[in-house]
Structures are given as structure tokens and as C-alpha cells.
Motif scaffolding. Structure first.
Motif, PDB file in Angstrom:
ATOM      1  N   GLN A 181       0.823  -1.211   0.000  1.00 19.27           N
ATOM      2  CA  GLN A 181       0.000   0.000   0.000  1.00 19.27           C
ATOM      3  C   GLN A 181       0.858   1.263   0.000  1.00 19.27           C
ATOM      4  OE1 GLN A 181      -3.410  -0.161  -0.264  1.00 19.27           O
ATOM      5  NE2 GLN A 181      -2.967  -2.331  -0.515  1.00 19.27           N
ATOM      6  N   GLY A 182       2.139   1.081  -0.317  1.00 19.34           N
ATOM      7  CA  GLY A 182       3.083   2.190  -0.260  1.00 19.34           C
ATOM      8  C   GLY A 182       3.116   3.017  -1.519  1.00 19.34           C
ATOM      9  N   GLY A 183       4.024   3.946  -1.505  1.00 20.66           N
ATOM     10  CA  GLY A 183       4.216   4.847  -2.630  1.00 20.66           C
ATOM     11  C   GLY A 183       4.550   6.225  -2.117  1.00 20.66           C
ATOM     12  N   TYR A 184       4.390   7.208  -2.985  1.00 25.11           N
ATOM     13  CA  TYR A 184       4.709   8.591  -2.643  1.00 25.11           C
ATOM     14  C   TYR A 184       3.446   9.406  -2.484  1.00 25.11           C
ATOM     15  CZ  TYR A 184       9.481   7.548  -4.129  1.00 25.11           C
ATOM     16  OH  TYR A 184      10.734   7.005  -4.259  1.00 25.11           O
ATOM     17  N   SER A 185       3.504  10.367  -1.570  1.00 22.85           N
ATOM     18  CA  SER A 185       2.422  11.330  -1.402  1.00 22.85           C
ATOM     19  C   SER A 185       3.037  12.652  -0.949  1.00 22.85           C
ATOM     20  CB  SER A 185       1.391  10.838  -0.383  1.00 22.85           C
ATOM     21  OG  SER A 185       2.004  10.577   0.858  1.00 22.85           O
ATOM     22  N   LEU A 186       2.249  13.715  -1.049  1.00 22.85           N
ATOM     23  CA  LEU A 186       2.739  15.012  -0.606  1.00 22.85           C
ATOM     24  C   LEU A 186       2.882  15.017   0.912  1.00 22.85           C
ATOM     25  CD1 LEU A 186       0.655  17.535  -2.770  1.00 22.85           C
ATOM     26  CD2 LEU A 186       2.967  16.672  -3.177  1.00 22.85           C
ATOM     27  N   ALA A 187       3.926  15.651   1.399  1.00 23.42           N
ATOM     28  CA  ALA A 187       4.146  15.755   2.840  1.00 23.42           C
ATOM     29  C   ALA A 187       3.370  16.933   3.431  1.00 23.42           C
ATOM     30  CB  ALA A 187       5.632  15.908   3.136  1.00 23.42           C
ATOM     31  N   ARG A 188       2.955  17.859   2.574  1.00 29.39           N
ATOM     32  CA  ARG A 188       2.099  18.975   2.991  1.00 29.39           C
ATOM     33  C   ARG A 188       1.109  19.264   1.882  1.00 29.39           C
ATOM     34  NH1 ARG A 188       6.469  23.873   2.414  1.00 29.39           N
ATOM     35  NH2 ARG A 188       8.249  22.518   2.270  1.00 29.39           N
ATOM     36  N   SER A 189       0.187  20.120   2.155  1.00 23.28           N
ATOM     37  CA  SER A 189      -0.867  20.378   1.163  1.00 23.28           C
ATOM     38  C   SER A 189      -0.304  21.088  -0.060  1.00 23.28           C
ATOM     39  CB  SER A 189      -1.978  21.222   1.783  1.00 23.28           C
ATOM     40  OG  SER A 189      -1.532  22.557   1.970  1.00 23.28           O
ATOM     41  N   ALA A 190      -0.986  20.919  -1.178  1.00 18.89           N
ATOM     42  CA  ALA A 190      -0.588  21.577  -2.423  1.00 18.89           C
ATOM     43  C   ALA A 190      -0.675  23.096  -2.285  1.00 18.89           C
ATOM     44  CB  ALA A 190      -1.471  21.092  -3.570  1.00 18.89           C
ATOM     45  N   GLU A 191      -1.510  23.571  -1.385  1.00 18.47           N
ATOM     46  CA  GLU A 191      -1.618  25.009  -1.128  1.00 18.47           C
ATOM     47  C   GLU A 191      -0.378  25.553  -0.445  1.00 18.47           C
ATOM     48  OE1 GLU A 191      -4.001  22.808  -0.174  1.00 18.47           O
ATOM     49  OE2 GLU A 191      -5.670  23.353  -1.473  1.00 18.47           O
ATOM     50  N   ALA A 192       0.366  24.679   0.222  1.00 20.39           N
ATOM     51  CA  ALA A 192       1.546  25.091   0.988  1.00 20.39           C
ATOM     52  C   ALA A 192       2.861  24.834   0.252  1.00 20.39           C
ATOM     53  CB  ALA A 192       1.556  24.381   2.339  1.00 20.39           C
ATOM     54  N   ILE A 193       2.784  24.364  -0.983  1.00 19.51           N
ATOM     55  CA  ILE A 193       3.999  24.079  -1.756  1.00 19.51           C
ATOM     56  C   ILE A 193       4.048  25.023  -2.951  1.00 19.51           C
ATOM     57  CG2 ILE A 193       5.282  22.376  -3.104  1.00 19.51           C
ATOM     58  CD1 ILE A 193       3.898  20.191  -1.448  1.00 19.51           C
ATOM     59  N   THR A 194       5.143  25.763  -3.058  1.00 17.35           N
ATOM     60  CA  THR A 194       5.317  26.685  -4.177  1.00 17.35           C
ATOM     61  C   THR A 194       6.318  26.115  -5.182  1.00 17.35           C
ATOM     62  OG1 THR A 194       7.175  27.895  -3.193  1.00 17.35           O
ATOM     63  CG2 THR A 194       4.930  28.673  -2.653  1.00 17.35           C
ATOM     64  N   ILE A 195       6.315  26.715  -6.351  1.00 14.84           N
ATOM     65  CA  ILE A 195       7.317  26.334  -7.349  1.00 14.84           C
ATOM     66  C   ILE A 195       8.709  26.560  -6.778  1.00 14.84           C
ATOM     67  CG2 ILE A 195       8.311  26.976  -9.580  1.00 14.84           C
ATOM     68  CD1 ILE A 195       5.519  27.435 -10.636  1.00 14.84           C
ATOM     69  N   LEU A 196       8.895  27.647  -6.022  1.00 19.74           N
ATOM     70  CA  LEU A 196      10.210  27.923  -5.440  1.00 19.74           C
ATOM     71  C   LEU A 196      10.628  26.827  -4.465  1.00 19.74           C
ATOM     72  CD1 LEU A 196      12.639  29.816  -5.291  1.00 19.74           C
ATOM     73  CD2 LEU A 196      11.472  31.028  -3.421  1.00 19.74           C
TER      74      LEU A 196
END
Length: 141
Positions: free
Chosen positions: A63-78
Motif C-alpha cells: 500500500q506504499g508509494g509517494y504522497s505530498l508531505a504537505r498540502s498543495a496550497e503550501a507548496i510553491t514552485i520555489l
């Protein structure tokens, strides 16, 4: 301006954000590579950099894999650029010329451009990309 590695990281995070928005998390490296057209062998290195920057997390097992560690709202291109290959700001003379106690006009202009790019990238979140009014959806044919 941005390397292939940075492009791959941007695609991977955008993919994970899109998958999370659809309730699909975590995503396997195979899935991410297929959706983003990132080379599978190289994706591991990219994901490792993103995990080290606390942008993604990985789980082992069926059931593994990758996921975001924080919300997409909190991740910028920078955030993503800085995790993989930060923009090289110019703080002193790249030629180490003793007479250049401050930046010459050439390097001062280049550094201003890098600063403007960082500022622009800091304003764009991954959620903002996915929620854009542009009819073209990232990573979708």
C-alpha cells in the motif's frame, strides 16, 4: 533556465497533488513516471531530493508509494526548485576579481533577474496551478 531535474520534480509534485485531489494517494513510482513521462530510473533521485526537503513522503509495502508531505496550497514552485537545484544567486564577483568589491553591472543585473524569478516562483502554489482557469490541465492529455 531550469534543468531537466527541476522539470521532473515539478511534474512529480504536480502529479502527486493531482492524484491527492482525486483521493488517490499514495502513488507508486511507476505511476508517477508514466503520468509525468519522467525517466523511471531517474525518478528515484528526484523523489529522494523532494523527500529530503519534506515536500513528499514515501511508504514501503503493497500500500506504499509517494504522497505530498504537505498540502498543495503550501507548496510553491520555489520550494520545489530549492529542493532540487536552487537558483544560483550572485553575491560576489564570480571571477574573484579583487577590484570588484561589489557586483559589476553585468552580475548585478543577472542577480536582479534571479531575485525576480525567485519572487515569481514563490507566489505560485501547486494548488494554484491545478485550480487555474486555463483550460489546459497539467499532465493531462
Amino acid at each position: 533556465m531550469l534543468s531537466k531535474t527541476t522539470e521532473y520534480a515539478l511534474r512529480a509534485v504536480t502529479c502527486l497533488a493531482g492524484q491527492a485531489a482525486c483521493g488517490k494517494t499514495p502513488s507508486s513510482a511507476e505511476e508517477i513516471a508514466g503520468i509525468t513521462k519522467n525517466p523511471r530510473r531517474y525518478l528515484h533521485r528526484v523523489m529522494q531530493n523532494l523527500a529530503n526537503a519534506d515536500l513528499v513522503e514515501s511508504r514501503c509495502g503493497s500500500q506504499g508509494g509517494y504522497s505530498l508531505a504537505r498540502s498543495a496550497e503550501a507548496i510553491t514552485i520555489l520550494d520545489i526548485v530549492d529542493a532540487v537545484e536552487p537558483l544560483g544567486r550572485i553575491c560576489n564577483c564570480p571571477l574573484n576579481l579583487q577590484s570588484h568589491t561589489s557586483l559589476c553591472p553585468l552580475h548585478a543585473e543577472l542577480d536582479r533577474a534571479y531575485a525576480a524569478t525567485e519572487e515569481a516562483f514563490a507566489k505560485v502554489t501547486i494548488a494554484g496551478l491545478l485550480n487555474s482557469t486555463n483550460p489546459i490541465i497539467p499532465l493531462v492529455e
